[in-house]
Design a protein around this motif. Sequence first.
Motif, PDB file in Angstrom:
ATOM      1  N   HIS A  43      18.697 -13.328  40.010  1.00 26.33           N
ATOM      2  CA  HIS A  43      20.098 -12.897  39.968  1.00 26.33           C
ATOM      3  C   HIS A  43      20.865 -13.386  41.200  1.00 26.33           C
ATOM      4  CE1 HIS A  43      18.261 -10.050  37.122  1.00 26.33           C
ATOM      5  NE2 HIS A  43      19.443  -9.984  36.567  1.00 26.33           N
ATOM      6  N   ARG A  44      20.131 -13.777  42.244  1.00 25.12           N
ATOM      7  CA  ARG A  44      20.749 -14.275  43.477  1.00 25.12           C
ATOM      8  C   ARG A  44      20.704 -15.798  43.558  1.00 25.12           C
ATOM      9  NH1 ARG A  44      23.761 -10.356  46.068  1.00 25.12           N
ATOM     10  NH2 ARG A  44      22.876  -8.372  45.426  1.00 25.12           N
ATOM     11  N   GLY A  45      20.385 -16.437  42.471  1.00 25.36           N
ATOM     12  CA  GLY A  45      20.366 -17.900  42.467  1.00 25.36           C
ATOM     13  C   GLY A  45      19.009 -18.503  42.733  1.00 25.36           C
ATOM     14  N   GLY A  46      17.968 -17.673  42.766  1.00 29.24           N
ATOM     15  CA  GLY A  46      16.618 -18.187  42.964  1.00 29.24           C
ATOM     16  C   GLY A  46      16.183 -19.053  41.791  1.00 29.24           C
ATOM     17  N   VAL A  47      15.226 -19.945  42.054  1.00 28.29           N
ATOM     18  CA  VAL A  47      14.725 -20.855  41.028  1.00 28.29           C
ATOM     19  C   VAL A  47      13.279 -20.496  40.707  1.00 28.29           C
ATOM     20  CG1 VAL A  47      14.232 -23.257  40.432  1.00 28.29           C
ATOM     21  CG2 VAL A  47      16.254 -22.704  41.806  1.00 28.29           C
ATOM     22  N   ALA A  48      12.958 -20.385  39.431  1.00 30.52           N
ATOM     23  CA  ALA A  48      11.613 -19.990  39.007  1.00 30.52           C
ATOM     24  C   ALA A  48      10.784 -21.205  38.601  1.00 30.52           C
ATOM     25  CB  ALA A  48      11.702 -19.016  37.845  1.00 30.52           C
ATOM     26  N   SER A  49       9.487 -21.138  38.862  1.00 28.75           N
ATOM     27  CA  SER A  49       8.569 -22.202  38.464  1.00 28.75           C
ATOM     28  C   SER A  49       7.204 -21.610  38.153  1.00 28.75           C
ATOM     29  CB  SER A  49       8.449 -23.259  39.567  1.00 28.75           C
ATOM     30  OG  SER A  49       7.948 -22.673  40.762  1.00 28.75           O
ATOM     31  N   LYS A  50       6.428 -22.336  37.372  1.00 30.38           N
ATOM     32  CA  LYS A  50       5.079 -21.890  37.035  1.00 30.38           C
ATOM     33  C   LYS A  50       4.196 -21.899  38.273  1.00 30.38           C
ATOM     34  CE  LYS A  50       4.359 -22.990  32.154  1.00 30.38           C
ATOM     35  NZ  LYS A  50       3.520 -23.767  31.216  1.00 30.38           N
ATOM     36  N   ILE A  51       3.223 -21.005  38.295  1.00 29.57           N
ATOM     37  CA  ILE A  51       2.300 -20.957  39.414  1.00 29.57           C
ATOM     38  C   ILE A  51       0.961 -20.399  38.951  1.00 29.57           C
ATOM     39  CG2 ILE A  51       3.016 -18.643  40.142  1.00 29.57           C
ATOM     40  CD1 ILE A  51       2.538 -19.536  43.029  1.00 29.57           C
ATOM     41  N   ARG A  52      -0.095 -20.879  39.554  1.00 28.00           N
ATOM     42  CA  ARG A  52      -1.423 -20.328  39.296  1.00 28.00           C
ATOM     43  C   ARG A  52      -1.744 -19.368  40.442  1.00 28.00           C
ATOM     44  NH1 ARG A  52      -5.813 -21.782  36.280  1.00 28.00           N
ATOM     45  NH2 ARG A  52      -4.785 -23.714  35.638  1.00 28.00           N
ATOM     46  N   MET A  98       5.119 -16.103  37.861  1.00 31.43           N
ATOM     47  CA  MET A  98       6.011 -17.202  38.221  1.00 31.43           C
ATOM     48  C   MET A  98       6.331 -17.107  39.706  1.00 31.43           C
ATOM     49  SD  MET A  98       9.741 -15.975  36.726  1.00 31.43           S
ATOM     50  CE  MET A  98      10.449 -14.371  37.148  1.00 31.43           C
ATOM     51  N   MET A  99       6.638 -18.242  40.302  1.00 30.45           N
ATOM     52  CA  MET A  99       7.108 -18.261  41.687  1.00 30.45           C
ATOM     53  C   MET A  99       8.621 -18.349  41.676  1.00 30.45           C
ATOM     54  SD  MET A  99       6.229 -20.794  44.896  1.00 30.45           S
ATOM     55  CE  MET A  99       4.802 -19.857  45.409  1.00 30.45           C
ATOM     56  N   ARG A 100       9.254 -17.535  42.524  1.00 33.33           N
ATOM     57  CA  ARG A 100      10.714 -17.561  42.651  1.00 33.33           C
ATOM     58  C   ARG A 100      11.048 -18.048  44.053  1.00 33.33           C
ATOM     59  NH1 ARG A 100      12.066 -11.489  40.674  1.00 33.33           N
ATOM     60  NH2 ARG A 100      10.864 -11.102  42.566  1.00 33.33           N
ATOM     61  N   GLN A 101      11.824 -19.123  44.124  1.00 26.08           N
ATOM     62  CA  GLN A 101      12.202 -19.723  45.397  1.00 26.08           C
ATOM     63  C   GLN A 101      13.678 -19.470  45.665  1.00 26.08           C
ATOM     64  OE1 GLN A 101      10.228 -21.622  47.769  1.00 26.08           O
ATOM     65  NE2 GLN A 101      12.069 -21.106  48.925  1.00 26.08           N
ATOM     66  N   ALA A 102      13.964 -18.891  46.825  1.00 26.28           N
ATOM     67  CA  ALA A 102      15.356 -18.612  47.180  1.00 26.28           C
ATOM     68  C   ALA A 102      16.132 -19.918  47.338  1.00 26.28           C
ATOM     69  CB  ALA A 102      15.411 -17.805  48.469  1.00 26.28           C
ATOM     70  N   ARG A 103      17.415 -19.866  47.020  1.00 29.68           N
ATOM     71  CA  ARG A 103      18.251 -21.045  47.212  1.00 29.68           C
ATOM     72  C   ARG A 103      18.491 -21.277  48.705  1.00 29.68           C
ATOM     73  NH1 ARG A 103      23.499 -19.108  48.133  1.00 29.68           N
ATOM     74  NH2 ARG A 103      23.872 -16.977  47.410  1.00 29.68           N
ATOM     75  N   LEU A 104      18.952 -22.454  49.037  1.00 28.18           N
ATOM     76  CA  LEU A 104      19.169 -22.839  50.422  1.00 28.18           C
ATOM     77  C   LEU A 104      20.127 -21.867  51.119  1.00 28.18           C
ATOM     78  CD1 LEU A 104      18.473 -25.060  52.502  1.00 28.18           C
ATOM     79  CD2 LEU A 104      20.593 -26.218  51.817  1.00 28.18           C
ATOM     80  N   GLY A 105      19.714 -21.375  52.290  1.00 25.03           N
ATOM     81  CA  GLY A 105      20.544 -20.455  53.048  1.00 25.03           C
ATOM     82  C   GLY A 105      20.387 -19.010  52.646  1.00 25.03           C
ATOM     83  N   ASP A 115       8.642 -15.796  46.547  1.00 21.29           N
ATOM     84  CA  ASP A 115       7.727 -14.724  46.190  1.00 21.29           C
ATOM     85  C   ASP A 115       7.142 -15.001  44.814  1.00 21.29           C
ATOM     86  OD1 ASP A 115       9.551 -13.978  44.241  1.00 21.29           O
ATOM     87  OD2 ASP A 115       9.976 -12.015  45.073  1.00 21.29           O
ATOM     88  N   ILE A 116       6.167 -14.200  44.422  1.00 21.10           N
ATOM     89  CA  ILE A 116       5.490 -14.355  43.137  1.00 21.10           C
ATOM     90  C   ILE A 116       5.718 -13.093  42.322  1.00 21.10           C
ATOM     91  CG2 ILE A 116       3.275 -14.666  41.974  1.00 21.10           C
ATOM     92  CD1 ILE A 116       2.303 -16.055  44.566  1.00 21.10           C
ATOM     93  N   ARG A 117       6.263 -13.243  41.129  1.00 21.41           N
ATOM     94  CA  ARG A 117       6.399 -12.120  40.201  1.00 21.41           C
ATOM     95  C   ARG A 117       5.196 -12.151  39.246  1.00 21.41           C
ATOM     96  NH1 ARG A 117      10.113  -8.816  37.440  1.00 21.41           N
ATOM     97  NH2 ARG A 117      10.709  -8.203  39.573  1.00 21.41           N
ATOM     98  N   CYS A 118       4.418 -11.079  39.289  1.00 24.53           N
ATOM     99  CA  CYS A 118       3.284 -10.917  38.385  1.00 24.53           C
ATOM    100  C   CYS A 118       3.655  -9.873  37.340  1.00 24.53           C
ATOM    101  CB  CYS A 118       2.033 -10.469  39.138  1.00 24.53           C
ATOM    102  SG  CYS A 118       1.447 -11.638  40.383  1.00 24.53           S
ATOM    103  N   LEU A 119       3.539 -10.226  36.060  1.00 26.97           N
ATOM    104  CA  LEU A 119       3.847  -9.287  34.993  1.00 26.97           C
ATOM    105  C   LEU A 119       2.545  -8.655  34.526  1.00 26.97           C
ATOM    106  CD1 LEU A 119       4.695  -8.200  32.116  1.00 26.97           C
ATOM    107  CD2 LEU A 119       6.588  -8.588  33.685  1.00 26.97           C
ATOM    108  N   VAL A 120       2.414  -7.363  34.803  1.00 21.91           N
ATOM    109  CA  VAL A 120       1.199  -6.631  34.469  1.00 21.91           C
ATOM    110  C   VAL A 120       1.429  -5.826  33.197  1.00 21.91           C
ATOM    111  CG1 VAL A 120      -0.464  -4.885  35.231  1.00 21.91           C
ATOM    112  CG2 VAL A 120       0.542  -6.464  36.904  1.00 21.91           C
TER     113      VAL A 120
END
Length: 301
Positions: free
Chosen positions: A215-224, A201-208, A187-192
């Motif tokens: 807080h659930r182990g997701g990994v964040a990365s930059k996104i346009r 930022m994009m948050r990617q769930a961990r495997l499984g 998913d994408i977190r937009c800070l307004v």
Amino acid sequence: MKIAILSRNRRLYSTRRLVEAAAARGHEAKVIDVLRCYMNIAPHHPEIHYRGKKLEGFDAVIPRIGASVTFYGTAVVRQFEMMGVYTLNESVAITRSRDKLRAHQLLAREGIGMPVTGFAHAPDDTTDLINLIGGAPCVVKLTEGTQGRGVVMCETDKAAESVIDAFRGLDAYFLVQEFVEEARGADIRCLVIGDRVVASMMRQARLGEFRSNLHRGGVASKIRITPDERSTAVRAARLMGLSVAGVDILRSKNGPVVMEVNSSPGLEGIEKTSGVDIASRIIELVEKNTRPGRRRGRRKA
């Protein structure tokens, strides 16, 4: 200015950053635990007391209220409003966004993209409720959960029925939503802030795991983000009445869909991922909306 930051833990990253940002801009910031506040709800003379002293002289309030203390926390915010103090996010906006059912109804009314969502009370309606949102796989979530808690992925209709029965046994209110498979656990977190998306930022769930929360182990990365995603995030925050919000969006085959509008978004993940000094942006917004030594007229509760 003298700013009250309503937070139960002064050591939290978001709280510390707001205190630092306020001090860097020449303001005094005091961290106040809302559960230690007590109020005198008197006509014409509303007061808030804290650790034996009356709270007074504040120019602005920044609420950082956790979901578990929403009721009492918003009561304290409302009392500040009655005293004429500017609050960054108003009490009614916080409660509106915290009630997932109400929030989704408001989003739907304004035509903002969201997953197909169902809500029911009677056990006899379970099968038809699941059919209404297109059947499994689907997601069952508590109306007042946070950070991915109270959210269950159901692969089959039978699994969905079991989870719904369990939630009903706890006398809990819940929503049933379609599973947006094409989002692939991201998913994408937009800070307004105000009327702009200042970071994302994009948050990617961990495997499984299908929940992308950090807080659930997701990994964040930059996104346009796209102009449509940007507009959707700003509209959703404005609809809730929030000056500062974290808007969570999924990329679906039908365009951006809003999953949640968070009234107290965490700053650590998005500041470190985006490189944007969000805390200072928040203090700047407070500066624009209030002046030292001045009070706004009392608001209706």
